[in-house]
Write a protein that holds these residues in place. Structure first.
Motif, PDB file in Angstrom:
ATOM      1  N   VAL A  29      -4.388  -5.614 -18.826  1.00 25.49           N
ATOM      2  CA  VAL A  29      -3.392  -5.887 -18.007  1.00 25.49           C
ATOM      3  C   VAL A  29      -4.056  -5.274 -16.479  1.00 25.49           C
ATOM      4  N   HIS A  30      -4.053  -6.460 -15.788  1.00 29.60           N
ATOM      5  CA  HIS A  30      -4.585  -6.346 -14.300  1.00 29.60           C
ATOM      6  C   HIS A  30      -4.346  -5.546 -13.286  1.00 29.60           C
ATOM      7  N   ILE A  31      -5.442  -4.789 -13.087  1.00 28.98           N
ATOM      8  CA  ILE A  31      -4.850  -4.071 -12.093  1.00 28.98           C
ATOM      9  C   ILE A  31      -5.147  -4.399 -11.300  1.00 28.98           C
ATOM     10  N   ALA A  32      -4.823  -4.799 -10.118  1.00 32.30           N
ATOM     11  CA  ALA A  32      -5.293  -4.809  -8.903  1.00 32.30           C
ATOM     12  C   ALA A  32      -6.004  -4.028  -8.068  1.00 32.30           C
ATOM     13  N   ASN A  88       0.275  -4.126  -8.865  1.00 34.57           N
ATOM     14  CA  ASN A  88      -0.220  -3.814  -8.188  1.00 34.57           C
ATOM     15  C   ASN A  88      -0.009  -2.201  -6.940  1.00 34.57           C
ATOM     16  N   ALA A  89      -0.341  -1.859  -6.391  1.00 29.88           N
ATOM     17  CA  ALA A  89      -0.854  -0.498  -5.819  1.00 29.88           C
ATOM     18  C   ALA A  89       1.302  -0.189  -4.977  1.00 29.88           C
ATOM     19  N   LEU A  90       1.624  -0.972  -5.021  1.00 32.76           N
ATOM     20  CA  LEU A  90       3.165  -0.912  -4.739  1.00 32.76           C
ATOM     21  C   LEU A  90       3.881  -0.476  -5.716  1.00 32.76           C
ATOM     22  N   ASP A  91       3.947  -1.739  -7.122  1.00 33.96           N
ATOM     23  CA  ASP A  91       4.465  -1.556  -7.909  1.00 33.96           C
ATOM     24  C   ASP A  91       3.805  -0.178  -8.386  1.00 33.96           C
ATOM     25  N   GLU A 129     -14.792 -11.992  -4.530  1.00 31.72           N
ATOM     26  CA  GLU A 129     -15.492 -11.544  -4.265  1.00 31.72           C
ATOM     27  C   GLU A 129     -14.731 -10.313  -4.296  1.00 31.72           C
ATOM     28  N   HIS A 130     -13.152 -10.073  -4.293  1.00 33.57           N
ATOM     29  CA  HIS A 130     -12.877  -8.931  -4.668  1.00 33.57           C
ATOM     30  C   HIS A 130     -12.452  -7.770  -5.610  1.00 33.57           C
ATOM     31  N   GLY A 131     -12.553  -8.632  -6.651  1.00 31.43           N
ATOM     32  CA  GLY A 131     -11.452  -8.417  -7.831  1.00 31.43           C
ATOM     33  C   GLY A 131      -9.837  -8.305  -7.998  1.00 31.43           C
ATOM     34  N   TYR A 132      -9.522  -9.677  -6.802  1.00 28.51           N
ATOM     35  CA  TYR A 132      -8.315 -10.143  -7.758  1.00 28.51           C
ATOM     36  C   TYR A 132      -7.783 -10.883  -8.689  1.00 28.51           C
ATOM     37  N   ASN A 133      -6.651 -11.080  -9.192  1.00 29.12           N
ATOM     38  CA  ASN A 133      -6.055 -12.497  -9.818  1.00 29.12           C
ATOM     39  C   ASN A 133      -5.776 -13.418  -9.100  1.00 29.12           C
ATOM     40  N   ASN A 179      -2.143 -13.702  -4.090  1.00 27.90           N
ATOM     41  CA  ASN A 179      -1.027 -14.222  -3.372  1.00 27.90           C
ATOM     42  C   ASN A 179       0.122 -12.428  -3.064  1.00 27.90           C
ATOM     43  N   GLU A 180       0.425 -11.869  -3.757  1.00 24.90           N
ATOM     44  CA  GLU A 180       1.095 -10.375  -3.469  1.00 24.90           C
ATOM     45  C   GLU A 180       0.701  -9.509  -2.356  1.00 24.90           C
ATOM     46  N   LEU A 181      -0.743  -9.670  -1.960  1.00 21.56           N
ATOM     47  CA  LEU A 181      -1.575  -9.238  -1.053  1.00 21.56           C
ATOM     48  C   LEU A 181      -1.315  -9.605   0.109  1.00 21.56           C
ATOM     49  N   LEU A 182      -0.984 -11.316   0.358  1.00 21.08           N
ATOM     50  CA  LEU A 182      -1.019 -12.412   0.944  1.00 21.08           C
ATOM     51  C   LEU A 182       0.259 -11.673   1.848  1.00 21.08           C
ATOM     52  N   ARG A 183       0.990 -12.174   0.888  1.00 17.42           N
ATOM     53  CA  ARG A 183       2.300 -11.880   2.120  1.00 17.42           C
ATOM     54  C   ARG A 183       2.191 -10.619   2.400  1.00 17.42           C
TER      55      ARG A 183
END
Ligand SMILES: Nc1ncnc2c1ncn2[C@@H]1O[C@H](COP(=O)(O)OP(=O)(O)OP(=O)(O)O)[C@@H](O)[C@H]1O
Ligand SMILES: [Mg+2]
Length: 631
Positions: free
Chosen positions: A345-348, A431-434, A610-614, A619-623
């Motif tokens: 699983v991708h962990i943000a 992600n962190a909020l989840d 550069e920062h390890g996101y998928n 997209n979630e982060l930007l929003r």
């Protein structure tokens, strides 16, 4: 290398390490390598020490533990020095049971397992080699063959101290198989293995009514009594209890304090006198490390019972508290996830850190020191620098609560919440909020948390959330700047040129036209204002920076972006302030125009590369950051 080849190599290695000879041969070997005759405790200590020790901030870090146990350096140092080291020197602590006391899921079992696996390995090395009387079910120490009255002489000649008496079984074998000729008794090298029950044992109490002491000390083999004629013939006895099998190595005693007293009494004599009673025989000598583990409340109820007094004094308690450093806690989660089936699983980025912030807060006690709140304390504990505090303050904070880390949220809880969120929502990315949300939901269902703690924990979720907001904003803003470091450096160089000219009352030269210019007051102020430097204080601040630069120059060190903490902060804020509007607009418009879309895609690409996101988490982060900036 393919696996079959490896198996073959392993087998060859086993063959190569084998050694067998008479007791006389063994004595020759001992002359060359007296360390093979060391006690079980000494072997454990050397195993830990041989793996390497690093000195770190005045403390010691034992490599033996450091790749699997994180953030417990102080407790481990105490354990190694006060227990293993003293025990290795044959001091009295060796005669006590080692009891690891700590909160649930705090790493106690992990630590014990590392010792066991470590010993298995170590017994295959030269330094850790172990020899035993061949064919003895307890792998008895060959030196027990030396009669008591000659042990003084033996010590003079070999420098090795002998403890313990020859067991009844080997006494009989010596007479019957070797005609009393000690020098002919066969000796072999043994290899510790929990699976083969050699030198490593585990005892876990089952139902106290049905459990038999035989599990610990072995039992009569009734089928052979007829053959040997008597129950007191040692050959009719099976020395296959855990205490027998763990001789020379270690035995883990699970749930020791839950155990029936009759089991514990055997340990009393074993630890104190180095021997235990089995069947109808004389006492049997054993040399092994006994490790048990428990939690604080169980331990308290154990010592409050008068009947346990004698045993209590034969136990040495070592605390294994929770880790209290955010960054180490994050490593623990990473390791646990890697070992689990969540590893795909991708962990943000920052999701685990934010969870760790929450967890550590639940473990810390409120600081009494002036000017320190729980969050600052958390940062100081993690080795971050906090304006106005130094390492002396850190020591003082730690001394305020010596019993810290014995309560709070355990790492397994966090991992369970992460996996439950993933499974329930069938996520492939979290992600962190989840993570925070899932932890929060879990707290409501958690039956064993008191109402009071629950409320405190809810506050900590909010704190962790705030920390995340800061991290998230910074991450996005950084991604908006093309090459963040470059921009920061350019801005700083520009600022420093101006400051220098200002302080020396010089002019600057325009790099293009060569024209002379006065220092750019507006630029300098726009940076200084970011960290609240007033008009009156600006001169002192600029001079302080110049002094720092020349101090660096004197030492031959390069002054750079990271050399002055407040300046770095000012530059960062200035960069972000300039960006704020564009970030705000770009991240929150419903239908971006072409240039906005291009910018967003660039930022997302940077977050991914550069920062390890998928792409989901970026997209979630930007929003999210867009919504934060528009609040
Ligand atoms: N300080 C730590 N460093 C590394 N891993 C840790 C640490 N603390 C806990 N863990 C991890 O947490 C999990 C639980 O640890 P472990 O089973 O060793 O705890 P325990 O103290 O034996 O708990 P229990 O009291 O429930 O038996 C393991 O996966 C372990 O690796
Ligand atoms: Mg355990």
């Amino acid at each position: 290398m393919d696996i079959l080849k490896k198996i073959e190599n392993f087998r060859e290695e086993e063959e190569r390490l084998k050694w067998e000879g008479t007791f006389a041969d063994y004595l020759d070997l001992l002359r060359e390598k007296p360390y093979v005759a060391q006690t079980a405790h000494s072997r454990v200590y050397h195993m830990i020490k041989d793996a390497g020790v690093e000195e770190e901030n005045g403390g010691k870090k034992y490599s033996f533990f450091s790749d699997q146990i994180y953030g417990l350096e102080e407790s481990i140092e105490k354990l190694v020095e006060e227990y293993f080291h003293s025990a290795a020197k044959r001091l009295d602590v060796r005669k006590r049971i080692l009891l690891l006391m700590g909160p649930v899921s705090g790493g106690k079992s992990t630590l014990v397992t590392m010792l066991k696996r470590g010993l298995e390995q170590y017994s295959r090395s030269d330094q850790g080699a172990v020899y035993a009387i061949k064919g003895c079910p307890m792998h008895e120490d060959p030196l027990h063959l030396i009669p008591q009255h000659l042990r003084g002489d033996f010590f003079e000649e070999y420098g090795v101290k002998i403890e313990g008496n020859l067991s009844p079984l080997n006494m009989m074998r010596l007479e019957q198989e070797y005609g009393g000729r000690i020098e002919d008794v066969m000796v072999e090298r043994i290899f510790f293995s929990e699976d083969k029950r050699t030198g490593i044992g585990t005892f876990s109490p089952s139902d106290p009514k049905s459990q038999d002491i035989a599990d610990l000390t072995g039992s009569i083999d009734f089928s052979t009594i007829a053959e040997y004629g008597s129950e007191s013939d040692p050959r009719a006895y099976r020395f296959d209890g855990e205490l027998n099998k763990a001789n020379r190595g270690m035995m883990e005693f699970q749930e020791m304090l839950k155990c029936d007293e009759k089991f514990l009494w055997h340990l009393l004599s074993l630890t104190q006198e180095g021997n235990f009673k089995a069947g109808r025989f004389a006492l049997i000598s054993a040399d092994e490390l006994i490790v048990a583990h428990t939690n604080e409340s169980e331990y308290k109820s154990f010592i409050s019972n008068k009947k346990n007094e004698a045993l209590h004094s034969r136990i040495i308690v070592m605390k294994i508290p929770y880790n209290l450093k955010v960054s180490e806690e994050e490593r623990i989660y990473k390791k646990m996830i890697q070992d689990s089936d969540l590893s795909h699983v991708h962990i943000a980025p920052h999701a685990l850190k934010v969870a760790a912030i929450f967890t550590i807060l639940t473990r810390l006690k409120d600081p009494k020191k002036q000017g320190v709140d729980l969050v600052k304390k958390m940062r100081l504990y993690d080795g971050e620098s906090v304006e106005g505090f130094n390492s002396q303050d850190l020591e003082e904070l730690k001394a305020e609560h010596p019993d810290e880390g014995m309560s709070g949220i355990d790492p397994r809880y966090v991992i369970n919440r992460i996996s439950s969120a993933i499974i329930r929502k069938q996520l492939t990315s979290i992600n962190a909020l989840d993570v925070l949300r899932s932890i929060k939901e879990g707290l409501n269902q958690h039956a064993s948390i008191s109402q009071e703690d629950r409320e405190r924990y809810m506050d900590f979720i909010a704190v962790a959330r705030k920390e995340y907001d800061k991290i998230a904003k910074k991450e996005v803003q950084k991604a908006f700047v093309y090459s963040y470091d470059e921009s920061a450096k350019t801005l700083m160089d520009n600022y420093l040129d101006n400051v220098e000219a200002y302080c020396n009352k010089n002019k600057l030269r325009d790099p293009l036209t060569g024209e002379e210019m006065t220092p750019d007051e507006k630029l300098m102020r726009s940076i200084e204002e970011q960290i609240g430097i007033s008009e009156n204080a600006k001169k002192a601040f600029r001079e302080e920076i110049l002094i720092r630069i020349s101090a660096y120059a004197r030492k031959g060190k390069k002054f750079d972006y990271n050399s002055h903490e407040r300046l770095r902060e000012a530059i960062q804020k200035k960069l972000f302030a300039d960006l704020k509007d564009i970030v705000k607009i770009t991240t929150s418009v419903k239908t971006p125009d072409e240039s906005q879309l291009k910018k967003v895609n660039e930022v997302i690409a940077r977050l991914i590369d550069e920062h390890g996101y998928n792409s989901t988490s970026a997209n979630e982060l930007l929003r999210y950051v867009g919504s934060l900036l528009n609040r």
